[in-house]
Design an enzyme around this catalytic site. Structure first.
Site, mmCIF file in Angstrom:
data_model
loop_
_atom_site.group_PDB
_atom_site.id
_atom_site.type_symbol
_atom_site.label_atom_id
_atom_site.label_comp_id
_atom_site.label_asym_id
_atom_site.label_seq_id
_atom_site.Cartn_x
_atom_site.Cartn_y
_atom_site.Cartn_z
ATOM 1 C CG ASN A 44 -23.516 43.641 -26.223
ATOM 2 O OD1 ASN A 44 -23.845 42.726 -25.475
ATOM 3 N ND2 ASN A 44 -24.239 44.015 -27.249
ATOM 4 C CD GLU A 46 -26.442 47.920 -27.464
ATOM 5 O OE1 GLU A 46 -27.616 48.333 -27.309
ATOM 6 O OE2 GLU A 46 -26.109 47.163 -28.386
ATOM 7 C CB CYS A 55 -17.401 45.103 -28.297
ATOM 8 S SG CYS A 55 -17.949 45.854 -29.848
ATOM 9 C CD GLU A 57 -15.946 40.824 -29.319
ATOM 10 O OE1 GLU A 57 -16.712 41.651 -28.781
ATOM 11 O OE2 GLU A 57 -16.141 40.349 -30.438
ATOM 12 C CB CYS A 88 -16.511 44.946 -34.484
ATOM 13 S SG CYS A 88 -15.685 45.789 -33.113
#
Ligand code: THU
Length: 133
Positions: A44, A46, A55, A57, A88
């Site tokens: 991830n 941010e 994310c 993924e 998510c």
């Protein structure tokens, strides 16, 4: 002996160590195997503008596509939450683009794999490329 799953786990653990998660303090790693047998990983990333963060993924999928892969044969997500961490909702849809209903999605903690799902289990009755005809 190193299994396919061990290789995914190691790649996700390594990617998680590189996560940029100063806001949530919740580093995540992901690794997937493509149709060529290659492993791609992501973490991830941010951002101070919170919604811009991505994310793990999404990073792994972007690496797969940039590397010439188009199918996800298996994917593993790794985090250290008190509860099981599964992709998510948005990432389930991202995986859906490149995977089959039976594609395994493994949820892991730092100590190992904790659970195995299929894409169909995590995203039933989904919308995908073939829906568009
Ligand atoms: N996160 C992921 O990278 N993957 C998931 O499957 C769940 C959530 C990240 C997004 C954000 O940087 C942090 O975890 C907390 O939500």
């Amino acid at each position: 002996m190193t299994t396919d799953l061990d290789a995914l786990f190691s790649a996700a653990l390594g990617a998680r160590a590189q996560a940029h998660a100063p806001y949530s303090r919740f580093p995540v790693g992901a690794a997937l195997r493509d149709e060529h047998g290659r492993i791609h990983s992501g973490c991830n990333v941010e951002n101070a503008a919170y919604p811009v963060g991505t994310c793990a993924e999404a990073g792994a999928i972007a690496a797969m596509v940039a590397g010439g892969g188009r199918r996800i044969r298996a994917i593993l997500v790794l985090a250290a939450g008190a509860r099981l961490v599964t992709p998510c909702g948005a990432c389930r849809q991202r995986i859906r683009e490149f995977a089959d209903p039976a594609t395994p999605i493994h949820a892991a903690g730092p100590g190992g794999v904790l659970a195995r799902f299929t894409l169909e289990e995590l995203l039933p009755a989904s919308f995908g490329p073939e829906t568009l005809g």
